[in-house]
Design an enzyme around this catalytic site. Structure first.
Site, PDB file in Angstrom:
ATOM      1  N   ASN A  24      15.087 -11.560 -15.360  1.00 27.48           N
ATOM      2  CA  ASN A  24      15.861 -10.673 -14.484  1.00 27.48           C
ATOM      3  C   ASN A  24      15.154 -10.410 -13.165  1.00 27.48           C
ATOM      4  O   ASN A  24      15.793 -10.075 -12.165  1.00 27.48           O
ATOM      5  CB  ASN A  24      16.116  -9.328 -15.180  1.00 27.48           C
ATOM      6  N   GLY A  39      16.816  -7.241  -6.834  1.00 29.64           N
ATOM      7  CA  GLY A  39      16.925  -7.109  -5.376  1.00 29.64           C
ATOM      8  C   GLY A  39      15.606  -7.114  -4.629  1.00 29.64           C
ATOM      9  O   GLY A  39      15.611  -7.047  -3.395  1.00 29.64           O
ATOM     10  N   GLY A  40      14.478  -7.178  -5.338  1.00 33.01           N
ATOM     11  CA  GLY A  40      13.176  -7.282  -4.669  1.00 33.01           C
ATOM     12  C   GLY A  40      12.729  -6.012  -3.974  1.00 33.01           C
ATOM     13  O   GLY A  40      11.924  -6.058  -3.039  1.00 33.01           O
ATOM     14  N   ARG A  72      20.922   7.107  -9.720  1.00 32.52           N
ATOM     15  CA  ARG A  72      21.873   6.138 -10.254  1.00 32.52           C
ATOM     16  C   ARG A  72      22.755   6.711 -11.355  1.00 32.52           C
ATOM     17  O   ARG A  72      23.944   6.392 -11.436  1.00 32.52           O
ATOM     18  CB  ARG A  72      21.116   4.905 -10.774  1.00 32.52           C
TER      19      ARG A  72
END
Length: 519
Positions: free
Chosen positions: A87, A92-93, A339
């Site tokens: 994953n 998104g780094g 989130r």
């Protein structure tokens, strides 16, 4: 009548053992079902032997491998999939860093204590505070460590939801590949052996129950469970489990959260299952917070997996735009909340039959300037472009007058420096005054498992009953549980993976090296 080859204890011996247990051994009273003593087994012979075996090749696994190799150990990395990175490569780094050089250049005053506080708030106070402090304290040094191996950050700091201030660094590529590829190159340069298509089957333990290696399927073709051939791989110092979460294991995740059915997509790669977690549990590892499964609030129902919308919404919509209900044209939550809060708010948008009514997130050209997936999102019709707000309303059936009124109200909040609707931080906010506009439909997807095995600050896996380390077994990253509590803040997975991977390696290299035998 006893069989001449029967190796079981006699009835008299069993009675004596039961009496001893009832009376207590060494002053310890034993109640309830007893646990059988380990059977004496011959010392295993291994096909290959290493100092440390790392299972998994994502942020935690590769960080552990490189750290251990830096300290001179002979290291093996195994991964069951046909490519390395898991994953982490499609992540998104983005890495949350407290006190980074980039923050200093931007005049942003941050601290480890503030990052800990933010993560505790997001985690609803369920976090393992000592592990949380360890992670936050290691972010700045680990970001520089990644840079030393070739990771390049974008030249600005981002403000992700739930963080008190901008502290997020993101790779130039906007993906975890900008971290994984340099670490794989560094590992190979340092002499780390790396085997893909090699699946962990079970742990090998010695007579003292120390983990001394793993049984694997070599040449394994996921998901063909009968593929591959058995091998025994020895670990003189220990095995580091960096096997990630179980977001794509629908039966297992439904045991923890029945509502997370197959109807809910996941951003994870197909191999993200609970197989490795179950093996750790089978030898006594303590599983915690398994029911705390995070939904990514930036996903779109118009594409599979992580897709193009996730990076667009993270870099553009949530930081520089707003999200509205298509029925009212109005905002209904704080776009920079954590989130869990955002995902739960979005999931409330349903019709009278309980079916999703997908909200729309949008921003203008200025807001989308740093969204690297914009072009691809437009190409695949996941992201739509509109010249005016009237056109945008028409695309999604939004009442145009209500939408324009909401944008005008937002602009007034920005001018006043206060979001009077939902209290969103406005440090980087700007007025949305002109098009073109870019928009995407939104619906959460299963993204991250906050739960896993319990570890201590040496990254040793703790036993369910004794709460003491299982000798020779370490874990890092998403395979562990407790650090994030009820909700992980954005960009904290990379932080956790890199810091705890290195921490596990530092602990494992200090372990006494066993003398193992080759087959």
């Amino acid at each position: 009548m006893s069989h001449p080859h029967n190796t079981n204890p006699s009835r008299r011996a069993l009675l004596k053992q039961g009496a001893a247990l009832a009376a207590g051994v060494g002053g310890l009273m034993v109640a309830g079902p007893t646990i059988a003593a380990p059977r004496a087994t011959p010392a295993p012979k291994f096909d290959e032997i290493f100092d440390i075996i790392v299972v998994g090749s994502g942020f935690a696994g590769m960080s552990a491998a490189v750290q251990a190799a830096e300290e001179g150990d002979k290291v093996l990395v195994i991964d069951k999939m046909p490519v390395f990175g898991g994953n982490s490569t499609i992540n998104g780094g983005a890495m949350a860093v407290a006190g980074s050089d980039h923050q200093a250049k931007a005049g942003i005053e941050d601290s480890v204590e503030l990052m800990v506080s933010d993560m505790l708030t997001s985690g609803r106070g369920m976090n393992d505070v000592e592990m949380l402090k360890l992670v936050c304290d290691g972010t700045a040094e680990s970001a520089r460590w990644l840079e030393s191996y070739g990771t390049v950050w974008k030249p600005f700091v981002q403000h992700f939801g739930g963080h008190s201030l901008p502290r997020v660094l993101q790779t130039r590529e906007s993906s975890g590949a900008g971290i994984i590829r340099p670490l794989i190159a560094a590992a190979k340069k340092a002499g780390v052996t790396m085997y893909k298509q090699t699946k962990l089957i079970e742990f090998v333990q010695d007579g003292q129950q120390r983990v001394v290696g793993v049984k694997v399927k070599s040449g394994y073709f996921f998901p063909k469970e009968k593929s591959g051939s058995d091998k025994l791989l020895g670990a003189r110092k220990g095995v580091i489990m960096a096997t990630g979460g179980f977001g794509r294991d629908i039966p297992f995740r439904q045991m923890q959260q029945p509502r997370l059915t197959s109807e809910l997509d996941s951003t994870n790669h197909p191999g993200a299952n609970a197989d490795a977690l179950k093996q750790m549990m089978l030898i006594g590892a303590n599983p915690i917070h398994l029911d705390q499964i995070q939904l990514g609030p930036w996903s779109s129902p118009d594409e599979k997996g992580f897709g193009t919308a996730s990076q667009f919404n993270t870099a553009a919509t949530y930081q520089n735009g707003i999200v509205v209900d298509v029925r009212t044209g109005e905002r209904f939550f704080n776009e920079l909340a954590d989130r869990k809060a955002r995902a739960e708010a979005i999931m409330t948008r349903r019709d009278d039959q309980g079916q999703p009514v997908y909200p729309i997130g949008f921003t203008n050209e200025k807001g989308a300037a740093k969204a690297q997936t914009l072009e691809w999102g437009l190409k695949y019709d996941v992201i739509k472009k509109a010249d005016t707000l009237d056109d945008l309303a028409g695309l999604y059936g939004i009442p145009a007058d209500k939408l324009k009124a909401q944008v005008a109200q937002w602009n007034q909040f920005v001018r006043d420096g206060e979001d009077k609707q939902f209290g969103r931080p406005l440090m980087q906010a700007f007025e949305l005054t002109e098009g073109p506009w870019y928009a995407v439909r939104m619906w959460p997807k299963v993204h991250y498992c906050m739960g896993g095995v319990r570890v201590n600050t040496h990254s040793q896996v703790l036993h369910l009953i004794s709460d003491k380390p299982i000798a020779g077994l370490y874990a890092a990253g998403e395979a562990t549980g407790g650090i994030h509590g009820a909700s992980r803040l954005g960009a904290c997975a990379v932080a956790e993976g890199v810091v705890t991977g290195r921490n596990a390696a530092r602990s494992a290299v200090k372990a006494d090296a066993l003398s193992l035998k080759l087959a």
